[in-house]
Design an enzyme around this catalytic site. Structure first.
Site, PDB file in Angstrom:
ATOM      1  N   HIS A 191       0.869  -1.179   0.000  1.00 33.17           N
ATOM      2  CA  HIS A 191       0.000   0.000   0.000  1.00 33.17           C
ATOM      3  C   HIS A 191       0.906   1.229   0.000  1.00 33.17           C
ATOM      4  O   HIS A 191       1.591   1.505   0.991  1.00 33.17           O
ATOM      5  CB  HIS A 191      -0.896   0.024   1.251  1.00 33.17           C
ATOM      6  CG  HIS A 191      -1.823  -1.142   1.363  1.00 33.17           C
ATOM      7  ND1 HIS A 191      -3.123  -1.095   0.907  1.00 33.17           N
ATOM      8  CD2 HIS A 191      -1.645  -2.381   1.875  1.00 33.17           C
ATOM      9  CE1 HIS A 191      -3.712  -2.267   1.141  1.00 33.17           C
ATOM     10  NE2 HIS A 191      -2.825  -3.056   1.727  1.00 33.17           N
ATOM     11  N   LEU A 192       0.895   1.993  -1.090  1.00 36.47           N
ATOM     12  CA  LEU A 192       1.792   3.147  -1.199  1.00 36.47           C
ATOM     13  C   LEU A 192       1.273   4.384  -0.473  1.00 36.47           C
ATOM     14  O   LEU A 192       2.042   5.234  -0.043  1.00 36.47           O
ATOM     15  CB  LEU A 192       2.015   3.500  -2.674  1.00 36.47           C
ATOM     16  CG  LEU A 192       2.988   2.627  -3.461  1.00 36.47           C
ATOM     17  CD1 LEU A 192       3.074   3.129  -4.891  1.00 36.47           C
ATOM     18  CD2 LEU A 192       4.366   2.614  -2.825  1.00 36.47           C
ATOM     19  N   ARG A 193      -0.050   4.519  -0.392  1.00 31.02           N
ATOM     20  CA  ARG A 193      -0.726   5.673   0.219  1.00 31.02           C
ATOM     21  C   ARG A 193      -0.660   6.947  -0.636  1.00 31.02           C
ATOM     22  O   ARG A 193      -1.268   7.951  -0.276  1.00 31.02           O
ATOM     23  CB  ARG A 193      -0.185   5.983   1.621  1.00 31.02           C
ATOM     24  CG  ARG A 193      -0.262   4.816   2.604  1.00 31.02           C
ATOM     25  CD  ARG A 193      -1.666   4.355   2.858  1.00 31.02           C
ATOM     26  NE  ARG A 193      -1.731   3.333   3.906  1.00 31.02           N
ATOM     27  CZ  ARG A 193      -2.562   2.288   3.876  1.00 31.02           C
ATOM     28  NH1 ARG A 193      -3.382   2.134   2.845  1.00 31.02           N
ATOM     29  NH2 ARG A 193      -2.571   1.407   4.860  1.00 31.02           N
ATOM     30  N   HIS A 251      -8.737 -10.718  -2.143  1.00 31.36           N
ATOM     31  CA  HIS A 251      -8.623 -10.665  -0.673  1.00 31.36           C
ATOM     32  C   HIS A 251      -9.671 -11.644  -0.161  1.00 31.36           C
ATOM     33  O   HIS A 251     -10.856 -11.314  -0.108  1.00 31.36           O
ATOM     34  CB  HIS A 251      -8.905  -9.234  -0.196  1.00 31.36           C
ATOM     35  CG  HIS A 251      -9.068  -9.100   1.292  1.00 31.36           C
ATOM     36  ND1 HIS A 251      -8.005  -9.016   2.155  1.00 31.36           N
ATOM     37  CD2 HIS A 251     -10.184  -9.036   2.068  1.00 31.36           C
ATOM     38  CE1 HIS A 251      -8.451  -8.895   3.395  1.00 31.36           C
ATOM     39  NE2 HIS A 251      -9.775  -8.906   3.371  1.00 31.36           N
ATOM     40  N   HIS A 293      -2.444 -12.972   0.911  1.00 31.09           N
ATOM     41  CA  HIS A 293      -2.205 -13.075   2.360  1.00 31.09           C
ATOM     42  C   HIS A 293      -3.046 -14.146   3.078  1.00 31.09           C
ATOM     43  O   HIS A 293      -3.831 -13.847   3.980  1.00 31.09           O
ATOM     44  CB  HIS A 293      -2.336 -11.713   3.062  1.00 31.09           C
ATOM     45  CG  HIS A 293      -3.523 -10.880   2.737  1.00 31.09           C
ATOM     46  ND1 HIS A 293      -3.466  -9.520   2.728  1.00 31.09           N
ATOM     47  CD2 HIS A 293      -4.802 -11.195   2.437  1.00 31.09           C
ATOM     48  CE1 HIS A 293      -4.638  -9.035   2.435  1.00 31.09           C
ATOM     49  NE2 HIS A 293      -5.474 -10.029   2.266  1.00 31.09           N
ATOM     50  N   ASP A 313       2.771  -7.022   2.518  1.00 26.58           N
ATOM     51  CA  ASP A 313       1.465  -6.429   2.833  1.00 26.58           C
ATOM     52  C   ASP A 313       1.668  -5.120   3.599  1.00 26.58           C
ATOM     53  O   ASP A 313       0.965  -4.829   4.577  1.00 26.58           O
ATOM     54  CB  ASP A 313       0.587  -7.391   3.618  1.00 26.58           C
ATOM     55  CG  ASP A 313      -0.904  -7.093   3.444  1.00 26.58           C
ATOM     56  OD1 ASP A 313      -1.228  -6.267   2.573  1.00 26.58           O
ATOM     57  OD2 ASP A 313      -1.728  -7.676   4.158  1.00 26.58           O
ATOM     58  N   PHE A 338      -6.585  -1.228  10.406  1.00 26.82           N
ATOM     59  CA  PHE A 338      -5.913  -2.499  10.159  1.00 26.82           C
ATOM     60  C   PHE A 338      -4.597  -2.247   9.411  1.00 26.82           C
ATOM     61  O   PHE A 338      -4.523  -1.375   8.557  1.00 26.82           O
ATOM     62  CB  PHE A 338      -6.778  -3.406   9.275  1.00 26.82           C
ATOM     63  CG  PHE A 338      -8.038  -3.905   9.936  1.00 26.82           C
ATOM     64  CD1 PHE A 338      -8.023  -5.046  10.713  1.00 26.82           C
ATOM     65  CD2 PHE A 338      -9.242  -3.237   9.736  1.00 26.82           C
ATOM     66  CE1 PHE A 338      -9.196  -5.522  11.301  1.00 26.82           C
ATOM     67  CE2 PHE A 338     -10.416  -3.710  10.306  1.00 26.82           C
ATOM     68  CZ  PHE A 338     -10.382  -4.853  11.096  1.00 26.82           C
TER      69      PHE A 338
END
Length: 436
Positions: free
Chosen positions: A73-75, A190, A242, A315, A333
């Site tokens: 997750h780069l944001r 997911h 995951h 992750d 999370f």
């Protein structure tokens, strides 16, 4: 040959060359020229390094392909206060990672060409690690209308996923698998049945004792089982992200035995930690899917050891203090993982579950193969993406030293082995432990 071109040559001498893709495991040297690997082997430079070539003495340490992390997750864009493409690149470099696959859950969502192109352009500007963007599987990650798989693939999307949102509607997933098959694209799920996944930690005795809502392991098991039937129906390529439960690992094992085109990954926290890590309401160990029982943790470890699980991904989910230092039910999370992926993956080697070659394959050539990326191997003419490391250096993990903007890790004080000494992307050193 011009003098300028000679300056782009670098000789890595006194190295222990190791490459899971080819089985290479020998002492020797490696030559890079510009952005490519020009030559390597045990006899390279046995008569000395010619003049005009920069020499890097590896001092007997391992030289391997740079790591490939397929779940980050780069944001950016949207949540740059948590992480940016630049800071994620710096963190990845310190962790020996040279290529990352960026999830599409930014703001705006990467569900059109402009979003995918933005990430690619910012990665070029940052001049750190290589970033390969996922495309959103459905528009706005709403699980309803499929995105333009063909167009997004043409502009660089490496696979399609709704990130941390499961595609709950079976008809939507069926259409996605059929549509993706047209372009030989990969669908990444997911795997969590949403109607069973409303809790904040693993469902069971500990969640009951803590007074927290639980997520049943069956949320994952049921979704993976359903999706295997849809893969059977469509023949589409499918990847379960995951994995956290013994039951899901068994389903994937059986699906592979039947020849279905399925792969899966897990993250280090699912084989290094269990649900006890959230005791005392430790929000830094709150992840989705949640940390499971010790039995599940052991099953994930075994799934990696026997080859059922194809890859380990970080992750990486950075969050600021304000998002994590909240009552457990309200906290976000996710944990950061770029700088701990490598040492935690090496636990499989140190605990003698896998050879060093097989352990490295889980974070180099295998994840690259899943997404069809031209990285993760040492070969003449391939990209000079390398990591120099000592697998045995012991230390305790200290998130305060992370280069990531966020420090939300449950591994504070965790004993680890394996230090990255140098990270090279396209022949350029982007991390040098001695000078950092």
């Amino acid at each position: 040959m011009s003098q300028l071109h000679d300056k782009t040559k670098r000789a890595y001498i006194n190295a222990h060359l190791i490459d899971p893709a080819s089985g290479l495991d020998t002492k020797g040297a490696l030559l890079t020229e510009g952005i490519h690997i020009a030559d390597f082997g045990p006899d390279l430079f046995k008569d000395g390094v010619p003049e005009g070539i920069e020499i890097i003495d590896c001092q007997g340490h391992y030289l391997a392909p740079g790591l490939v992390d397929i779940r980050v997750h780069l944001r950016e864009p949207g949540d740059e206060h948590k992480e940016t493409i630049l800071t994620a690149g710096q963190a990845a470099a310190a962790g020996g990672i040279t290529s990352i696959a960026a999830l599409p859950d930014s703001t705006p969502v990467l569900d059109d060409v402009s979003g995918v192109e933005y990430v690619a352009r910012r990665a070029r500007e940052a001049k750190m690690v290589k970033i390969f963007p996922y495309g959103a599987l459905t528009k706005r990650l709403e699980g309803k209308e499929l995105t333009e798989f063909g167009l997004l693939t043409e502009f660089g999307a490496v696979a399609f996923t709704d990130s941390t949102k499961a595609v709950a509607n079976a008809q939507t997933m069926r259409r996605a698998l059929s549509y993706a098959k047209t372009f030989n694209a990969l669908v990444v799920q997911h795997p969590e049945e949403p109607s069973l996944a409303g809790g904040v930690m693993n469902g069971g005795e500990i969640s009951t004792r803590m007074g927290l809502s639980g997520v049943s392991t069956y949320a994952e098991i049921i979704m993976v089982e359903r999706d295997m039937r849809l893969v059977e129906m469509t023949g589409g390529r499918y990847h379960a992200a995951h994995l956290s439960t013994a039951g899901a690992v068994d389903i994937i094992r059986q699906a592979k035995a039947r020849g279905l085109p399925v792969t899966c990954d897990t993250a280090p926290h699912y084989f290094c930690l269990n649900e006890n890590s959230v005791l005392d309401y430790r929000t830094f160990a709150k992840v989705s899917p949640p940390l499971r029982s010790e039995e599940d943790r052991e099953a994930i470890f075994q799934g990696l050891a026997d080859g059922t699980i194809d890859a380990i991904a970080s992750d990486h989910s950075p969050h600021d203090q304000d998002s994590k230092r909240l009552p457990f039910a309200q906290a976000e999370f996710g944990i950061v993982g770029l700088e701990t992926l490598f040492p935690l993956a090496l636990q499989l080697y140190h605990k003698k579950a896998l050879s060093l070659l097989d352990c490295l394959s889980l974070v180099t050539c295998k994840p690259a193969e899943i997404l069809g990326l031209p990285v993760g191997k040492i070969a003449k003419g391939s990209a000079a993406d390398l990591v120099l490391f000592n697998p045995d250096s012991p230390y305790f993990i200290d998130p305060e030293k992370f280069r990531s903007k966020s420090k939300n890790s449950p591994f504070t004080g965790f004993p680890a082995q394996g230090k990255v000494l140098r990270t090279v992307v396209d022949g350029r050193t982007i991390y040098d432990r001695q000078n950092s």
